[in-house]
Design an enzyme around this catalytic site. Structure first.
Site, PDB file in Angstrom:
ATOM      1  N   LYS A 244      44.667  51.422  37.855  1.00 56.26           N
ATOM      2  CA  LYS A 244      44.439  49.836  37.474  1.00 56.26           C
ATOM      3  C   LYS A 244      44.217  49.784  36.021  1.00 56.26           C
ATOM      4  O   LYS A 244      43.148  49.987  35.434  1.00 56.26           O
ATOM      5  CB  LYS A 244      43.372  49.350  38.311  1.00 56.26           C
ATOM      6  CG  LYS A 244      43.317  47.822  38.273  1.00 56.26           C
ATOM      7  CD  LYS A 244      42.075  47.445  39.047  1.00 56.26           C
ATOM      8  CE  LYS A 244      41.891  45.540  38.472  1.00 56.26           C
ATOM      9  NZ  LYS A 244      40.783  45.144  39.586  1.00 56.26           N
ATOM     10  N   ASP A 249      39.443  40.893  33.153  1.00 58.42           N
ATOM     11  CA  ASP A 249      39.699  40.322  34.648  1.00 58.42           C
ATOM     12  C   ASP A 249      38.779  39.158  34.405  1.00 58.42           C
ATOM     13  O   ASP A 249      37.617  39.313  34.884  1.00 58.42           O
ATOM     14  CB  ASP A 249      39.335  41.272  35.678  1.00 58.42           C
ATOM     15  CG  ASP A 249      39.798  40.480  36.851  1.00 58.42           C
ATOM     16  OD1 ASP A 249      39.943  39.371  36.928  1.00 58.42           O
ATOM     17  OD2 ASP A 249      39.127  41.092  37.855  1.00 58.42           O
ATOM     18  N   LYS A 256      35.760  33.940  37.500  1.00 51.87           N
ATOM     19  CA  LYS A 256      34.657  34.376  37.724  1.00 51.87           C
ATOM     20  C   LYS A 256      33.527  33.649  37.139  1.00 51.87           C
ATOM     21  O   LYS A 256      33.619  33.025  36.142  1.00 51.87           O
ATOM     22  CB  LYS A 256      34.580  35.914  37.201  1.00 51.87           C
ATOM     23  CG  LYS A 256      35.164  36.939  37.828  1.00 51.87           C
ATOM     24  CD  LYS A 256      35.315  38.231  37.335  1.00 51.87           C
ATOM     25  CE  LYS A 256      36.046  39.407  38.024  1.00 51.87           C
ATOM     26  NZ  LYS A 256      35.669  39.870  39.273  1.00 51.87           N
ATOM     27  N   ASP A 267      37.729  46.768  33.513  1.00 50.90           N
ATOM     28  CA  ASP A 267      38.375  46.890  34.802  1.00 50.90           C
ATOM     29  C   ASP A 267      39.689  47.858  34.530  1.00 50.90           C
ATOM     30  O   ASP A 267      40.703  47.521  35.527  1.00 50.90           O
ATOM     31  CB  ASP A 267      39.010  45.277  35.056  1.00 50.90           C
ATOM     32  CG  ASP A 267      39.193  45.079  36.531  1.00 50.90           C
ATOM     33  OD1 ASP A 267      38.614  45.764  37.352  1.00 50.90           O
ATOM     34  OD2 ASP A 267      39.775  44.053  36.859  1.00 50.90           O
ATOM     35  N   ASP A 326      41.521  36.236  42.004  1.00 53.28           N
ATOM     36  CA  ASP A 326      40.566  37.288  41.426  1.00 53.28           C
ATOM     37  C   ASP A 326      41.009  38.751  42.086  1.00 53.28           C
ATOM     38  O   ASP A 326      40.163  39.789  41.802  1.00 53.28           O
ATOM     39  CB  ASP A 326      39.089  36.706  41.607  1.00 53.28           C
ATOM     40  CG  ASP A 326      38.071  37.647  40.812  1.00 53.28           C
ATOM     41  OD1 ASP A 326      38.390  38.486  39.965  1.00 53.28           O
ATOM     42  OD2 ASP A 326      36.802  37.621  41.078  1.00 53.28           O
ATOM     43  N   GLU A 328      43.460  40.279  41.697  1.00 50.49           N
ATOM     44  CA  GLU A 328      44.399  40.910  41.018  1.00 50.49           C
ATOM     45  C   GLU A 328      44.880  42.269  40.967  1.00 50.49           C
ATOM     46  O   GLU A 328      46.126  42.663  40.927  1.00 50.49           O
ATOM     47  CB  GLU A 328      44.415  40.238  39.719  1.00 50.49           C
ATOM     48  CG  GLU A 328      43.773  41.070  38.766  1.00 50.49           C
ATOM     49  CD  GLU A 328      42.463  41.331  39.263  1.00 50.49           C
ATOM     50  OE1 GLU A 328      41.481  40.629  39.733  1.00 50.49           O
ATOM     51  OE2 GLU A 328      41.900  42.703  38.834  1.00 50.49           O
ATOM     52  N   ARG A 330      45.025  44.585  43.312  1.00 57.55           N
ATOM     53  CA  ARG A 330      45.887  45.248  44.487  1.00 57.55           C
ATOM     54  C   ARG A 330      47.506  44.814  44.124  1.00 57.55           C
ATOM     55  O   ARG A 330      48.146  45.531  44.642  1.00 57.55           O
ATOM     56  CB  ARG A 330      45.361  44.807  45.918  1.00 57.55           C
ATOM     57  CG  ARG A 330      45.479  43.217  46.054  1.00 57.55           C
ATOM     58  CD  ARG A 330      44.357  42.850  47.148  1.00 57.55           C
ATOM     59  NE  ARG A 330      42.982  43.144  46.836  1.00 57.55           N
ATOM     60  CZ  ARG A 330      41.802  42.789  47.560  1.00 57.55           C
ATOM     61  NH1 ARG A 330      42.191  42.301  48.974  1.00 57.55           N
ATOM     62  NH2 ARG A 330      40.663  42.809  47.202  1.00 57.55           N
TER      63      ARG A 330
HETATM   64  N1  BES Z   1      37.856  43.889  39.141  1.00 58.68           N
HETATM   65  C1  BES Z   1      37.107  43.391  40.264  1.00 58.68           C
HETATM   66  C2  BES Z   1      36.350  44.300  41.023  1.00 58.68           C
HETATM   67  C3  BES Z   1      34.948  44.538  40.191  1.00 58.68           C
HETATM   68  C4  BES Z   1      33.802  44.043  40.588  1.00 58.68           C
HETATM   69  C5  BES Z   1      35.064  45.818  39.346  1.00 58.68           C
HETATM   70  C6  BES Z   1      32.876  44.453  39.914  1.00 58.68           C
HETATM   71  C7  BES Z   1      33.875  46.212  38.910  1.00 58.68           C
HETATM   72  C8  BES Z   1      32.642  45.522  39.307  1.00 58.68           C
HETATM   73  C9  BES Z   1      38.293  42.749  41.076  1.00 58.68           C
HETATM   74  O1  BES Z   1      39.475  42.533  40.583  1.00 58.68           O
HETATM   75  C10 BES Z   1      37.740  41.474  41.958  1.00 58.68           C
HETATM   76  O2  BES Z   1      37.453  40.520  41.291  1.00 58.68           O
HETATM   77  N2  BES Z   1      37.556  41.746  43.178  1.00 58.68           N
HETATM   78  C11 BES Z   1      37.303  40.659  44.045  1.00 58.68           C
HETATM   79  C12 BES Z   1      38.044  40.444  45.237  1.00 58.68           C
HETATM   80  C13 BES Z   1      38.116  39.377  46.085  1.00 58.68           C
HETATM   81  C14 BES Z   1      38.293  38.085  45.500  1.00 58.68           C
HETATM   82  C15 BES Z   1      38.546  39.605  47.412  1.00 58.68           C
HETATM   83  C16 BES Z   1      35.883  41.124  44.511  1.00 58.68           C
HETATM   84  O3  BES Z   1      35.570  42.115  44.848  1.00 58.68           O
HETATM   85  O4  BES Z   1      35.049  40.156  44.484  1.00 58.68           O
HETATM   86 ZN    ZN Z   2      39.797  43.385  38.875  1.00 59.70          ZN
HETATM   87 MN    MN Z   3      39.476  40.373  40.077  1.00 60.92          MN
END
Ligand code: BES
Ligand code: ZN
Ligand code: MN
Length: 474
Positions: A244, A249, A256, A267, A326, A328, A330
């Site tokens: 990834k 992000d 966020k 990220d 958010d 993104e 996947r």
């Molecule tokens: N990049 C984040 C996940 C992440 C969070 C990595 C904290 C490192 C530290 C990912 O893109 C994300 O935002 N995931 C969301 C998914 C949700 C919206 C379904 C999450 O985990 O909150």
């Molecule tokens: Zn992310």
């Molecule tokens: Mn995200």
């Protein structure tokens, strides 16, 4: 930075002698009067060499001021590699200049692990400071007179881990899809793998609409970075790596909060680890075929950002209903997986991604959550990881979780709600693997500021060594 020597030819700022608990023996080369001094101090301070226990002694030998640090490693029967990593890291981190390590025990003269830990101690992210954290790197020599196996591999692994770390620590105003591509090309030239970069036009021709949607609102345009290392022409097997590569992000329109956005320069840690692994694999000339793909983009915000409710056709052909911009990672991984399966014809897939906050809720920052459709390959990864002190924990891929991704308007939706968030994310990815053996590593918790005791704060480069050893042993 680190060397094994069999003859002492210089004076050191510090001499560290490592002992197991209750197995203290004072070095013969010390004069009788100083031996006596040391014995008295050991008795007075009740030093028995418990795990992490230290005793510092300074004395004159002729005209030389000798600084010695007796370092306890705990009971021999309790000892393991991770204790060694922890104690060495903690104590070397406090030092500057030149250090000589020695021990009567071959077990405590593990130069492969020392090469790794000295790398961790010397890694600094101070590129942007006028005043550097340390003026001089720590030079560590191990005095060891037995036969030394070649440990160049360990040095290369330490360097490759640093390459990954640096990419993660560098902020998003330096590392963007464009500069990440350039860096990959440079590293390919230096380490001996081929790099191809596909731009937005190329991605459009390939039908990578998920990748394009996520990166659309950014000023720096999305790239697909492809790295190829074909080390065994007589094998049909090609291991496919996917990392990834979100260089930032923001969360997109589902923005966020400032607190959770702060670290989002990291990220692209999956991409960084994959790049680091490619460096190590090529430099050590493994007889394997490995192709790595990085969907590199920035999840930003502007008038043409993709939105919740959008329905997007993936490269695979399936339509995806966007729920939360958010989620993104996947999306870009789905297209990258389709690409590596169909266009690069890999025979197995491993992806690394800072995919979900939910994996940190489950496992904290100690273990990487790993999902796999193949027991044998999972076991091989677990073994490789534990060799390097990188903890992994297997997570389930039960079919029931997939039902949470059913959409009423598209073939699939891309999030399945808060519960089991890292599992539904994995199930979404699985839908693009076309039945190939697959490992997914969610490194959101372990790639940055992890709880691992032998890493500094900041990027860890998790996965570089594990991937390398996994591939070597396949
Ligand atoms: N990049 C984040 C996940 C992440 C969070 C990595 C904290 C490192 C530290 C990912 O893109 C994300 O935002 N995931 C969301 C998914 C949700 C919206 C379904 C999450 O985990 O909150
Ligand atoms: Zn992310
Ligand atoms: Mn995200």
């Amino acid at each position: 930075m680190f060397k094994v020597i069999s003859k002492i030819e210089q004076a050191y700022d510090l001499n560290v002698v490592m002992y197991f608990e209750n197995q203290i023996k004072i070095c013969e080369h010390i004069s009788d009067v100083n031996k006596k001094l040391i014995e008295k101090l050991i008795a007075k301070k009740e030093f028995t060499a418990k795990k992490g226990e230290v005793l510092k002694v300074e004395f004159l030998e002729g005209e030389y001021l000798i600084s010695m640090l007796f370092l306890g490693m705990g009971k021999e029967e309790d000892f393991n590699d991770n204790i060694y990593r922890e104690v060495i890291f903690e104590n070397l981190s406090k030092e500057k200049g030149s250090v000589l390590l020695s021990s009567d025990s071959a077990k405590l003269s593990n130069y492969k692990i020392l090469a790794e830990i000295v790398g961790n101690v010397n890694y600094n992210f101070d590129d942007f400071k006028i005043k550097k954290e340390v003026e001089k790197i720590l030079e560590v020599h191990l005095f060891f007179t037995e036969q030394v196996e070649d440990f160049n591999e360990s040095i290369i692994l330490a360097n490759s881990t640093d390459i990954a770390r640096k990419l993660v620590d560098l902020p998003a105003n330096i590392i963007n899809p464009e500069s990440l591509s350039k860096r990959s090309i440079e590293l390919g030239k230096e380490y001996g793998f081929e790099v191809e970069v596909i731009d937005e036009k190329g991605a459009e021709e390939l039908g990578m609409n998920l990748l394009l949607a996520v990166g659309r609102a950014s000023i720096t345009k999305s790239k697909l970075i492809i790295m190829r290392y074909m080390g065994n022409s007589s094998s049909e097997e090609i291991i496919g790596l996917v990392g990834k590569g979100l260089t930032y992000d923001t969360g997109g329109l589902c923005i966020k909060s400032p607190d959770s956005m702060f670290d989002m320069k990291t990220d692209m840690a999956g991409a960084a680890s994959v790049i680091g692994a490619m460096c190590a694999i090529s430099k050590n000339k493994l007889k394997k075929n490995v192709i790595a793909v990085i969907p590199a983009c920035e999840n930003a915000i502007d008038g043409n950002a993709y939105r919740p409710g959008d329905i997007i056709k993936s490269m695979n052909g399936k339509s995806v209903e966007i729920i939360n911009t958010d989620a993104e990672g996947r999306l870009v991984l789905a297209d990258a997986i389709t690409y590596i399966v169909r266009n690069e014809k890999v025979t197995e897939i491993i992806d690394l991604a800072t995919l979900t906050g939910a994996i940190m809720v489950a496992l904290g920052t100690i273990a990487t959550g790993v999902f796999s459709t193949c027991d044998e390959r999972y076991n091989c990864l677990e073994k490789a990881s534990s060799e390097h002190g990188e903890k992994v924990w297997r997570m389930p891929l039960f079919d029931e979780y997939e039902e949470l991704l059913k959409s009423t308007v598209a073939d699939v939706k891309h999030t399945g709600g808060r519960m089991g968030g890292s599992i539904t994310a994995a199930k979404f990815l699985q839908g693009f693997t076309e039945g190939l053996p697959w490992i997914h590593m969610d490194i959101a918790g372990t790639s940055y500021d992890s709880g691992v005791k032998w890493n500094k704060k900041g990027a860890t480069g998790v996965g570089v060594k594990s991937l390398y050893t996994y591939i070597k042993n396949r």
